[in-house]
Design a protein around this motif. Structure first.
Motif, PDB file in Angstrom:
ATOM      1  N   LYS A   1       0.804  -1.222   0.000  1.00  0.00           N
ATOM      2  CA  LYS A   1       0.000   0.000   0.000  1.00  0.00           C
ATOM      3  C   LYS A   1       0.836   1.271   0.000  1.00  0.00           C
ATOM      4  CE  LYS A   1      -4.084  -1.982   2.141  1.00  0.00           C
ATOM      5  NZ  LYS A   1      -5.005  -1.969   3.272  1.00  0.00           N
ATOM      6  N   TYR A   2       2.143   1.115   0.042  1.00  0.00           N
ATOM      7  CA  TYR A   2       3.013   2.281   0.171  1.00  0.00           C
ATOM      8  C   TYR A   2       3.924   2.431  -1.050  1.00  0.00           C
ATOM      9  CZ  TYR A   2       5.573  -1.807   1.614  1.00  0.00           C
ATOM     10  OH  TYR A   2       6.095  -3.065   1.639  1.00  0.00           O
ATOM     11  N   GLY A   3       3.687   1.642  -2.086  1.00  0.00           N
ATOM     12  CA  GLY A   3       4.619   1.612  -3.221  1.00  0.00           C
ATOM     13  C   GLY A   3       4.195   2.517  -4.369  1.00  0.00           C
TER      14      GLY A   3
ATOM     15  N   SER B   1       0.516   2.810  -5.325  1.00  0.00           N
ATOM     16  CA  SER B   1      -0.228   3.665  -4.402  1.00  0.00           C
ATOM     17  C   SER B   1      -0.009   5.133  -4.721  1.00  0.00           C
ATOM     18  CB  SER B   1       0.219   3.391  -2.961  1.00  0.00           C
ATOM     19  OG  SER B   1      -0.005   2.036  -2.648  1.00  0.00           O
ATOM     20  N   LYS B   2       1.237   5.469  -5.016  1.00  0.00           N
ATOM     21  CA  LYS B   2       1.521   6.870  -5.330  1.00  0.00           C
ATOM     22  C   LYS B   2       0.759   7.304  -6.579  1.00  0.00           C
ATOM     23  CE  LYS B   2       5.970   6.907  -2.972  1.00  0.00           C
ATOM     24  NZ  LYS B   2       7.357   6.411  -3.098  1.00  0.00           N
TER      25      LYS B   2
ATOM     26  N   HIS C   1      -3.099   7.769  -6.069  1.00  0.00           N
ATOM     27  CA  HIS C   1      -3.522   9.011  -5.434  1.00  0.00           C
ATOM     28  C   HIS C   1      -3.455  10.182  -6.421  1.00  0.00           C
ATOM     29  CE1 HIS C   1      -4.257   7.573  -1.429  1.00  0.00           C
ATOM     30  NE2 HIS C   1      -3.119   6.918  -1.424  1.00  0.00           N
ATOM     31  N   ILE C   2      -2.498  10.108  -7.321  1.00  0.00           N
ATOM     32  CA  ILE C   2      -2.399  11.163  -8.334  1.00  0.00           C
ATOM     33  C   ILE C   2      -3.573  11.070  -9.321  1.00  0.00           C
ATOM     34  CG2 ILE C   2      -1.019  11.854 -10.345  1.00  0.00           C
ATOM     35  CD1 ILE C   2       1.445  11.407  -8.398  1.00  0.00           C
TER      36      ILE C   2
ATOM     37  N   LYS D   1      -6.607  12.648  -7.874  1.00  0.00           N
ATOM     38  CA  LYS D   1      -6.638  14.106  -8.050  1.00  0.00           C
ATOM     39  C   LYS D   1      -7.173  14.471  -9.436  1.00  0.00           C
ATOM     40  CE  LYS D   1      -4.658  17.008  -5.264  1.00  0.00           C
ATOM     41  NZ  LYS D   1      -5.394  17.973  -4.400  1.00  0.00           N
TER      42      LYS D   1
ATOM     43  N   LEU E   1       8.103   9.062  -8.462  1.00  0.00           N
ATOM     44  CA  LEU E   1       7.843  10.506  -8.431  1.00  0.00           C
ATOM     45  C   LEU E   1       8.943  11.309  -9.137  1.00  0.00           C
ATOM     46  CD1 LEU E   1       6.217  10.991  -4.910  1.00  0.00           C
ATOM     47  CD2 LEU E   1       5.131  10.606  -7.125  1.00  0.00           C
TER      48      LEU E   1
ATOM     49  N   TYR F   1       1.277  15.725  -2.348  1.00  0.00           N
ATOM     50  CA  TYR F   1       0.007  15.148  -1.938  1.00  0.00           C
ATOM     51  C   TYR F   1       0.086  13.629  -1.843  1.00  0.00           C
ATOM     52  CZ  TYR F   1      -4.822  13.510  -2.531  1.00  0.00           C
ATOM     53  OH  TYR F   1      -6.012  12.846  -2.403  1.00  0.00           O
ATOM     54  N   THR F   2       0.673  13.028  -2.865  1.00  0.00           N
ATOM     55  CA  THR F   2       0.691  11.557  -2.878  1.00  0.00           C
ATOM     56  C   THR F   2       1.655  11.006  -1.842  1.00  0.00           C
ATOM     57  OG1 THR F   2       0.558   9.658  -4.360  1.00  0.00           O
ATOM     58  CG2 THR F   2       2.439  11.088  -4.679  1.00  0.00           C
TER      59      THR F   2
ATOM     60  N   LYS G   1      -0.278  11.080   1.307  1.00  0.00           N
ATOM     61  CA  LYS G   1      -1.315  10.063   1.308  1.00  0.00           C
ATOM     62  C   LYS G   1      -0.756   8.661   1.570  1.00  0.00           C
ATOM     63  CE  LYS G   1      -5.455  11.688   0.499  1.00  0.00           C
ATOM     64  NZ  LYS G   1      -6.557  11.395   1.450  1.00  0.00           N
ATOM     65  N   THR G   2       0.416   8.385   0.992  1.00  0.00           N
ATOM     66  CA  THR G   2       0.961   7.033   1.163  1.00  0.00           C
ATOM     67  C   THR G   2       1.727   6.904   2.468  1.00  0.00           C
ATOM     68  OG1 THR G   2       2.810   7.700  -0.239  1.00  0.00           O
ATOM     69  CG2 THR G   2       1.075   6.423  -1.279  1.00  0.00           C
TER      70      THR G   2
ATOM     71  N   PHE H   1       0.629   4.901   5.287  1.00  0.00           N
ATOM     72  CA  PHE H   1       0.775   3.453   5.171  1.00  0.00           C
ATOM     73  C   PHE H   1       2.177   2.968   5.518  1.00  0.00           C
ATOM     74  CE2 PHE H   1      -3.078   3.940   2.585  1.00  0.00           C
ATOM     75  CZ  PHE H   1      -3.868   2.978   3.193  1.00  0.00           C
TER      76      PHE H   1
ATOM     77  N   GLN I   1       2.142   0.309   7.738  1.00  0.00           N
ATOM     78  CA  GLN I   1       1.693  -0.875   7.008  1.00  0.00           C
ATOM     79  C   GLN I   1       2.834  -1.884   6.845  1.00  0.00           C
ATOM     80  OE1 GLN I   1      -1.458  -0.988   6.043  1.00  0.00           O
ATOM     81  NE2 GLN I   1      -1.356  -3.011   5.139  1.00  0.00           N
TER      82      GLN I   1
END
Lengths: 241, 241, 241, 241
Positions: free
Chosen positions: C18-20, C23-24, C27-28, C31, C173, D217-218, D221-222, D225, D228
């Motif tokens: 959920k943190y990879g 996931s990033k 979330h983008i 938006k 990113l 933002y992302t 958001k992550t 986690f 996690q």
């Protein structure tokens, strides 16, 4: 003793640019071939006239045969393949696949493969092939998957790791994986071709009576699983419990 | 003398239905293996617990190794592959690809392939594989292309015509091509495995100094084509004349 | 007036992590959905129990219908899709495709699509979808091509540039193209879903007599090209001259 | 009111045979276009001179622009596309893909797509497309998946069920599914093109400061986690218990 001679591998260069990434990787693959004891020849597809296949097989599958009736350089190129033990297709990635010219070349290979209809044997049967592609973005595996399944369907062996690719805008020589893999495409294709040399026939034609026997055999074998269908509903229940 | 023993080919049965088309074709492939002097074992993937890969390599590529840390039947299944000379994946076509269970099995094979990181060698290196798929509609070649490029990337050989498929609603035993091709997937995989037996290493690791040498070599080779760039503009003109 | 409500897009998160990167990017994309005036919900597929499809359609195409008979979380997940205007599948690349879990989810969507057999309509008809994949190597376009052709076959619209991918080991990113494209997958999917809202039916069932008429029409139309066959031989000659 | 004019859909006929299955299906698709209130034009690609792309973008991405510098019929063909609302590519299956000529045409479309570099906009942005392929064997879905992902990457919409195929040796007019689907490719492409008419821009360029904001933002958001990861090891244990 047939194996004293070096195997011969054709490097098919499928880029209009002789100085680009494909060219660099093809020379590295050539070194791999040499190191495996093989010989090579680089063939620049863009130096030849390769007209497009116009699909005789769609009119009548028996029309298409080698040599192809279209008069251009294809039959001479095909002769190079026929006198070789294997080949490597190296091409730039144009929209997630090989360029139209390389596709035209592949389309024309039908005349070699379709000899199955006439003699029972594809003229490419038992050749060994590898693939190198280069682009500055995605599509490398899609291009290679396409080439693999197509050539394999023509009767060509694909040895382990017969693939190399470069898929970023950086110079290909900064990409050690691409360099090492391209070397190995050459090395492994030559090694495999050498190892299986002399085996001319791979596909075994099945006589009609044996075909019938095979069908009976498999029906018998799967029959023991008819009870399975009921068990299956238990399985359904098992899944839901 | 190692070759007196028959090669062993694992038939991976990737359908929940033991009485369907996949089962029929797998028994026919088994006959092909026998006729090539090999031995076989049918492994029903749906009889085993195969949990899904959760991608350790994404956290750290060095975490993933064989045996896989997930406790289920995978490691035992993998042992069967490791003690074999090759394998055939036979699966139904679910949405133009293999079912999720077969995909989970493939995902878990990462633990075998990723040993490259630890020992320099994929544990699947040099195995020989073939593929049989069956469905009542399209997607057969897409499924097989996927399997080919994936297994080949793990170090597996794909011999000539290592593919068979059935893609219509009719009974598969009415499809002589599918029957004959499935037989040959078994026959050719066993024949190739037998022929290359004893060759343990295919990929040749390249020492750093040789890597440098290769790069210099290819720069030299492609340099002779720098003049080409100018000629290229002539080529442009040629195209337009 | 139906359009005053925001469109609802489901973001299907298909990674165990959920943190990879997935996931990033998700979330983008979220938006992008917001900026197009839509609403979203992120659904973590790994938080639900999704058993594998066992292929009822292979036994009898009429057995398979929604809700699926397998008792797990799928039907609830499917309900989320049914109440949405579209969805985005975001997944890591496991061997040039989506992970087995995502494949299992796709296999289970058969119960929605197969309603064609029962009511003439796929329950996914007219939804809008997009795709985001991430890995540290090749296979991005192959994964996306697979998802596109599969979902489109279920009746789902794929708007322009409904794809984003990241395929290098660097942090996602750092990859402005991947970030911008992921944003646009969200933005464009929501924009398209909004634009076509209210259109429930796309596929037009053809009555038998009209089907016959269509066939006659096309025979008539192509008949004018029968002379073409002769001209074709001229064409052959043209090619060879 | 912009919608009073009928949408215009180009039917790109990519077979050398004007009397074959592709021709039959293209006329049926034409009827679908008409029934959706659209107009059509059939363009026989084999009637035009389409030279191959020689990859200017590989030398310098800024060189490639529309109109393409190669002098042949491509720019006129492209003009037809530009003045249309959408197009349908109908082609025979040559080795699991489109023929080399169609691939050459696709390669040349780069000049339209690459206008992104010059103006921020692909000239194909917002067009709607569908695909029809025909062969006597496998490869239909692989061909269509290729076309979908390629055209979508150029900014083209793929509406629901924008695919039809025929993949057996029987006459295509015996294949009601292929006939009905081809009709619908025309019908749905025209319907979608009509529905979204007037929307010129789909991809939203992101200003640098907003790009930075998205990234922050992302990450935020992550970040929630990160705990996690620890839970993850519990997950590992959960899997193994």
């Amino acid at each position: 003793m047939v194996n004293y001679m070096a195997v011969k591998i054709i490097l098919l260069h499928g880029s209009p640019r002789k100085y680009g990434a494909v060219s660099k990787l093809i020379h590295i693959a050539a070194k791999g071939i040499k190191d495996a004891g093989g010989e090579y020849e680089i063939v620049y597809l863009y130096d030849y006239e390769i007209k497009e296949c116009f699909g005789c097989v769609s009119d009548d599958q028996r029309i298409c045969r080698f040599p192809c009736i279209i008069r251009d350089d294809f039959n001479n190129l095909a002769d190079k393949l026929l006198r070789s033990d294997g080949f490597i297709i190296a091409a730039p990635i144009y929209w997630y696949s090989v360029p139209g010219r390389v596709k035209n070349f592949i389309d024309r290979l039908t005349s070699l493969e379709n000899m199955i209809i006439h003699t029972g044997r594809s003229l490419l049967e038992g050749k060994t092939a590898g693939f190198i592609v280069s682009g500055n973005d995605s599509g490398s595996i899609m291009s290679i998957a396409y080439l693999m399944v197509t050539l394999n369907s023509m009767g060509v062996h694909i040895p382990a790791w017969a693939l190399a690719y470069h898929h970023t805008p950086e110079d290909v020589l900064e990409d050690d994986q691409a360099v090492s893999d391209s070397y190995n495409v050459g090395y492994i294709v030559a090694k495999m071709a050498s190892r299986i040399r002399g085996v001319k026939e791979w596909y075994k034609a099945i006589p009609d009576n044996y075909l019938d026997e095979l069908k009976k055999y498999t029906v018998e074998k799967t029959r023991e699983f008819t009870w399975q269908e009921k068990q299956r509903y238990k399985y359904y229940e098992g899944i839901n419990s």
